[in-house]
Each structure stands twice: as structure tokens, then as C-alpha cells.
Design an enzyme around this catalytic site. Structure first.
Site, PDB file in Angstrom:
ATOM      1  CG  PHE A  27      -7.146  -1.778   7.495  1.00 18.87           C
ATOM      2  CD1 PHE A  27      -7.755  -3.860   7.437  1.00 18.87           C
ATOM      3  CD2 PHE A  27      -8.276  -1.106   7.549  1.00 18.87           C
ATOM      4  CE1 PHE A  27      -8.849  -3.644   8.395  1.00 18.87           C
ATOM      5  CE2 PHE A  27      -9.467  -1.523   7.515  1.00 18.87           C
ATOM      6  CZ  PHE A  27     -10.132  -2.930   8.116  1.00 18.87           C
ATOM      7  CB  ILE A  28      -8.470  -2.436   2.624  1.00 21.05           C
ATOM      8  CG1 ILE A  28      -9.905  -1.142   3.675  1.00 21.05           C
ATOM      9  CG2 ILE A  28      -9.292  -2.975   1.633  1.00 21.05           C
ATOM     10  CD1 ILE A  28     -10.936  -0.084   2.992  1.00 21.05           C
ATOM     11  CG  ASP A  47       1.599   0.137   0.704  1.00 18.75           C
ATOM     12  OD1 ASP A  47       0.460  -0.297   0.680  1.00 18.75           O
ATOM     13  OD2 ASP A  47       2.779   0.981   1.610  1.00 18.75           O
ATOM     14  N   GLY A  52       1.585   1.265   5.506  1.00 16.82           N
ATOM     15  CA  GLY A  52       1.778   0.123   5.188  1.00 16.82           C
ATOM     16  C   GLY A  52       2.378  -0.375   6.120  1.00 16.82           C
ATOM     17  CB  ILE A  75       0.425   5.481  -7.094  1.00 16.06           C
ATOM     18  CG1 ILE A  75       0.905   6.235  -5.604  1.00 16.06           C
ATOM     19  CG2 ILE A  75       0.467   3.373  -6.955  1.00 16.06           C
ATOM     20  CD1 ILE A  75      -0.688   6.329  -5.880  1.00 16.06           C
ATOM     21  CE1 TYR A 162      -9.353   9.568   2.038  1.00 15.24           C
ATOM     22  CE2 TYR A 162     -11.160  10.313   2.960  1.00 15.24           C
ATOM     23  CZ  TYR A 162     -10.408   9.592   2.362  1.00 15.24           C
ATOM     24  OH  TYR A 162     -11.002   7.411   2.692  1.00 15.24           O
ATOM     25  CE  LYS A 166      -9.919   7.497  -1.998  1.00 10.17           C
ATOM     26  NZ  LYS A 166      -9.035   6.893  -2.191  1.00 10.17           N
TER      27      LYS A 166
HETATM   28  N1  LIG Z   1     -10.343   2.178   5.708  1.00  9.62           N
HETATM   29  C1  LIG Z   1     -12.083   3.132   5.316  1.00  9.62           C
HETATM   30  O1  LIG Z   1     -13.215   2.770   5.635  1.00  9.62           O
HETATM   31  C2  LIG Z   1     -11.955   3.600   3.785  1.00  9.62           C
HETATM   32  C3  LIG Z   1     -13.719   4.225   3.340  1.00  9.62           C
HETATM   33  C4  LIG Z   1     -13.328   4.050   2.563  1.00  9.62           C
HETATM   34  C5  LIG Z   1     -12.415   5.084   1.534  1.00  9.62           C
HETATM   35  N2  LIG Z   1     -11.472   4.323   1.972  1.00  9.62           N
HETATM   36  C6  LIG Z   1     -10.326   3.719   1.368  1.00  9.62           C
HETATM   37  O2  LIG Z   1      -9.606   2.439   0.827  1.00  9.62           O
HETATM   38  C7  LIG Z   1      -8.468   2.456   1.149  1.00  9.62           C
HETATM   39  C8  LIG Z   1      -7.250   1.775   1.961  1.00  9.62           C
HETATM   40  O3  LIG Z   1      -7.504   2.730   3.110  1.00  9.62           O
HETATM   41  P1  LIG Z   1      -6.920   1.867   4.091  1.00  9.62           P
HETATM   42  O4  LIG Z   1      -7.982   1.869   5.291  1.00  9.62           O
HETATM   43  O5  LIG Z   1      -7.015   0.150   3.516  1.00  9.62           O
HETATM   44  O6  LIG Z   1      -6.123   2.757   4.133  1.00  9.62           O
HETATM   45  P2  LIG Z   1      -4.385   1.784   4.028  1.00  9.62           P
HETATM   46  O7  LIG Z   1      -3.553   3.666   5.637  1.00  9.62           O
HETATM   47  O8  LIG Z   1      -4.148   1.038   5.484  1.00  9.62           O
HETATM   48  O9  LIG Z   1      -3.826   1.776   3.300  1.00  9.62           O
HETATM   49  C9  LIG Z   1      -2.818   2.731   2.687  1.00  9.62           C
HETATM   50  C10 LIG Z   1      -1.815   2.170   2.003  1.00  9.62           C
HETATM   51  O10 LIG Z   1      -1.834   3.068   0.851  1.00  9.62           O
HETATM   52  C11 LIG Z   1      -0.360   2.695   1.030  1.00  9.62           C
HETATM   53  N3  LIG Z   1       0.109   3.792   0.357  1.00  9.62           N
HETATM   54  C12 LIG Z   1      -0.085   6.028   0.487  1.00  9.62           C
HETATM   55  N4  LIG Z   1       0.691   6.436   0.172  1.00  9.62           N
HETATM   56  C13 LIG Z   1       1.223   5.015  -1.359  1.00  9.62           C
HETATM   57  C14 LIG Z   1       1.989   5.670  -2.510  1.00  9.62           C
HETATM   58  N5  LIG Z   1       2.360   7.053  -3.514  1.00  9.62           N
HETATM   59  N6  LIG Z   1       2.657   4.899  -2.677  1.00  9.62           N
HETATM   60  C15 LIG Z   1       1.946   3.875  -3.110  1.00  9.62           C
HETATM   61  N7  LIG Z   1       1.380   3.267  -1.556  1.00  9.62           N
HETATM   62  C16 LIG Z   1       1.099   4.326  -0.908  1.00  9.62           C
HETATM   63  C17 LIG Z   1      -0.508   3.290   2.471  1.00  9.62           C
HETATM   64  O11 LIG Z   1       1.652   3.328   3.065  1.00  9.62           O
HETATM   65  C18 LIG Z   1      -0.956   2.524   3.073  1.00  9.62           C
HETATM   66  O12 LIG Z   1      -0.308   1.416   3.300  1.00  9.62           O
HETATM   67  C19 LIG Z   1      -7.426   4.471   1.119  1.00  9.62           C
HETATM   68  O13 LIG Z   1      -8.016   4.363  -1.009  1.00  9.62           O
HETATM   69  C20 LIG Z   1      -8.930   4.909   1.231  1.00  9.62           C
HETATM   70  O14 LIG Z   1      -9.152   6.292   1.012  1.00  9.62           O
HETATM   71  C21 LIG Z   1     -10.722   3.242   3.260  1.00  9.62           C
END
Ligand SMILES: NC(=O)c1ccc[n+]([C@@H]2O[C@H](COP(=O)([O-])OP(=O)(O)OC[C@H]3O[C@@H](n4cnc5c(N)ncnc54)[C@H](O)[C@@H]3O)[C@@H](O)[C@H]2O)c1
Length: 344
Positions: A27-28, A47, A52, A75, A162, A166
Site C-alpha cells: 500500500f504505502i 517486494d 503486495g 529482504i 509487531y 518496529k
Molecule cells: N499502514 C499503516 O497504517 C502503517 C502504520 C505504521 C507503520 N506502517 C509501516 O509501513 C510499512 C508499509 O505498510 P503497508 O500498510 O503499506 O503494508 P503492506 O502490507 O501493504 O506493505 C508491506 C509490503 O512489504 C512486502 N513484504 C513483506 N515481507 C517482505 C519480505 N520478506 N521481503 C520483501 N517484501 C516483503 C509485502 O508483500 C507488502 O507488499 C510497514 O513497514 C509498516 O510497518 C504502516
């Protein structure tokens, strides 16, 4: 879909920069890729597609052309990281397993990706002489001390695996910035929402879940009616990342809140979404709070203002309207597909 013109906002300072975005298809990460290619960067998106989707990258591919390269990989794989990092000046480390309830069920898998994975990304970045790493941290690190707003100087009290992961990531980021020739910053996001946030997973963010329930003509269940959150539209998180990439002064691994600085109760959110989707007749159902969830979370954003020059660019109402419209059109598109399949 974009409501921000990134070139108007950030100019051409980042153009021609080579960058890596981990978690690019999420997403982000995907919104960040869109902005970076729009700004003229060479973007490598990594990714493993556990959460994703390639579809999230259609816009980045279209705008970026051969300036955008996507790598399917983890990663946790050192050779993939070495390959992706080569020649990069900035790394945006966004990849993670991001669910509080799932981390409670499966803490070791979360530790592996969120802690070990973050250290592997830092290690590869320092070996590749990356100039700066920008880490997606989380407001969940604060826990639920009653003090509001949440200020970076407060003692973190993570309540779930979690959140602890972080926080460990932040400490690694600071330690690497202190110990090696790599600058870094941790951006503590507060409840980011917007288009492309997964609505179909039981672990989705609350706005995605509510959109799904309302569009299926079901009342939403509000777990913890008085709970409040600093709901932050995704473009604000992207903006903070871009500011962090542009800032010339070293950050030294510091932690900075990224939010709007305004609390909205989950009940008010449910009512606002029902109204935007013309489903006000579906009254919210009250449910209990979830294990590991904090009661209130509102940020102070003075430090972001000071070190990044950050102010939110899209407020809650505007972001919610754009998000709801996106879920609505995605829903209509999926209904069209279902009807077409019925007639085949
Ligand atoms: N969405 C929120 O409100 C929020 C709030 C605080 C922090 N975050 C942080 O922001 C980041 C993105 O969150 P998001 O909401 O977009 O989540 P998301 O799940 O949409 O995105 C995370 C991505 O990481 C990928 N991923 C997971 N494990 C992986 C690996 N081993 N190797 C490569 N890629 C991998 C997933 O496939 C996914 O596309 C994260 O680090 C999360 O902790 C998000």
C-alpha cells in the site's frame, strides 16, 4: 487517482537519483514509487508479494517506463539485496509484516521479517555505500500510556510483538547511523490510509475493513467505540519520505512522528464513511477492543516540522473522501467482472 502534483511540491531535486523501495508493491510502498518516478528518479522496487500486488505498480510502471524496475524477492535474501542496492543513494525501507493481531499469533515469523529483515537491509545498504536509509516505523511503539499527544521523547511501551519489532527496527536504524557511514531516519507513521489499502484481508486497516463492509451493505463493527486515532492520508507519509530524502543535514538515526496531529474516534470515522457511501441507515455495531490495540493515539508533529519542514498536505476529510471514492470504483469494477463472468 493522485491528488498531489509531486513535481509542483518537490521540484526536480530528486530527479536522476537512484533509489530502492522495499515493500514496493504494498500500500504505502506503491504510492511512494508513484511519486518517485513522477519526480524523475530511477526506482528499484523490491517486494516478495506476500501481501503486495503487481497491480499496485501499474501507475509507477506507466509513468516510470524503463526508470522503474521491479524485483520479486525477499529482504531476507542477501544476494537480492546486494543486487537491488547497487548504485542507490537512498533506500526507503518500507517492507514489513504489518499486522498487530497476526504478530500475536505468529511472533517469530514477524521477528524474522521485521527485525532480522531490517538489519539485513541496513547491512546491505552500508556495504553498498548508500547515503541515507529512511525507515517506515510505527506509532504502535508508543503503546497506550494515557499521555497525549504522543511525543518522540516519551518512553516507548510496545504492547504487541509487531510494535516491539518496529521499535527494534528504530534502534537498529539509530545504531547503524551512529556506528557506520550511513545516515538514517525512522518515520513513525500514525494510521496511514488511502487507495490500495487491502480491504479483503481480516488484518486490514480499519478504513479498508469499513469500506468493504459498507459496500457489501453490512453494518460495520466498531471494536472500541471511544478509541481514537490520528488517521493520516497516505500522501502525507509519501511527502515525509520525500522530504527526508531531500534534507541535506544528517538525521543521525532519529525518530520522527508522521501524522496529522488530530484525533478522530473510530465511531466518528464509521459514521463519516457511512455518510460518504450513502449507507447512513446501516448503524454501527459496538464491539469490544482487540488484544494488543491501544486506546488513543494522537501525534505531536512539531519535530517533523522542525527537522523535515513537514506539514500535512492532505487533511483527514479530503483524504477520506478520495479513499472512499477509490473503494467505490474498485467495488464497481469487481461487480462488473462478476457480471461478465456470469454471462460467459
Ligand atoms: N499502514 C499503516 O497504517 C502503517 C502504520 C505504521 C507503520 N506502517 C509501516 O509501513 C510499512 C508499509 O505498510 P503497508 O500498510 O503499506 O503494508 P503492506 O502490507 O501493504 O506493505 C508491506 C509490503 O512489504 C512486502 N513484504 C513483506 N515481507 C517482505 C519480505 N520478506 N521481503 C520483501 N517484501 C516483503 C509485502 O508483500 C507488502 O507488499 C510497514 O513497514 C509498516 O510497518 C504502516
Amino acid at each position: 487517482m493522485a491528488i498531489v502534483n509531486w513535481v509542483d511540491l518537490h521540484g526536480d531535486e530528486l530527479s536522476r537519483m537512484r533509489v530502492l523501495v522495499t515493500g514496493a508493491a504494498g500500500f504505502i510502498g506503491s504510492h511512494l514509487c508513484d511519486a518517485l518516478v513522477e519526480l524523475g528518479c530511477q526506482v528499484i522496487g523490491l517486494d516478495d508479494l506476500t501481501a503486495g500486488h503487481q497491480d499496485n505498480l501499474l501507475l509507477a510502471r506507466r509513468i516510470g517506463g524503463d526508470r522503474f524496475r521491479f524485483v520479486t524477492g525477499s529482504i531476507l535474501d542477501r544476494s537480492t539485496l546486494t543486487d537491488c542496492m547497487s548504485g542507490c543513494q537512498v533506500v526507503f525501507h518500507v517492507a514489513a509484516l504489518p499486522s498487530v493481531p497476526r504478530s500475536i499469533k505468529n511472533p517469530m515469523a514477524f521477528h524474522e521479517v521485521n527485525v532480522v529483515g531490517t538489519q539485513l537491509v541496513l547491512e546491505a545498504a552500508r556495504e553498498a555505500h548508500v547515503h541515507r536509509l529512511i525507515f517506515s516505523a510505527s506509532s504502535s511503539s508508543y503503546g497506550d500510556s494515557p499521555t497525549l499527544p504522543k511525543v518522540e521523547s516519551m518512553q516507548p511501551l510496545p504492547k504487541s510483538p509487531y510494535a516491539a519489532n518496529k521499535l527494534a527496527g528504530e534502534h537498529l536504524v539509530r545504531a547503524y547511523a551512529d556506528s557506520y557511514d550511513i545516515d538514517a531516519i525512522a518515520l513513525r507513521y500514525f494510521n496511514i490510509f488511502g487507495p490500495r489499502q487491502n480491504a479483503s484481508s481480516p488484518y486490514s486497516g480499519v478504513i479498508a475493513v469499513f469500506a468493504n463492509q459498507l459496500l457489501s451493505n453490512h453494518s460495520v463493527t466498531v471494536n472500541g467505540v471511544a478509541y481514537s486515532r490520528d488517521f493520516t492520508f497516505v500522501d502525507n507519509a509519501v511527502h515525509a519520505n520525500l522530504l527526508a530524502a531531500k534534507t541535506t543535514k544528517p538525521f543521525g538515526g532519529q525518530v520522527v512522528n508522521v501524522a496529522c496531529g488530530q484525533g478522530v474516534t473510530v465511531m466518528d470515522l464509521a459514521l463519516a464513511m457511512a455518510e460518504l457511501l450513502e449507507r447512513s441507515h446501516l448503524k454501527p455495531i459496538q464491539g469490544p477492543g482487540r488484544a494488543g490495540d491501544v486506546m488513543h493515539s494522537v501525534a505531536q508533529i512539531d519535530l517533523a516540522r522542525k527537522v523535515l519542514g513537514y506539514t500535512p498536505i492532505i487533511d483527514f476529510q479530503e483524504g477520506l473522501k478520495a479513499t472512499v471514492e477509490w473503494y467505490q470504483s474498485a467495488w464497481r469494477a469487481s461487480e462488473r467482472v462478476a457480471v461478465t463472468q456470469l454471462h460467459q
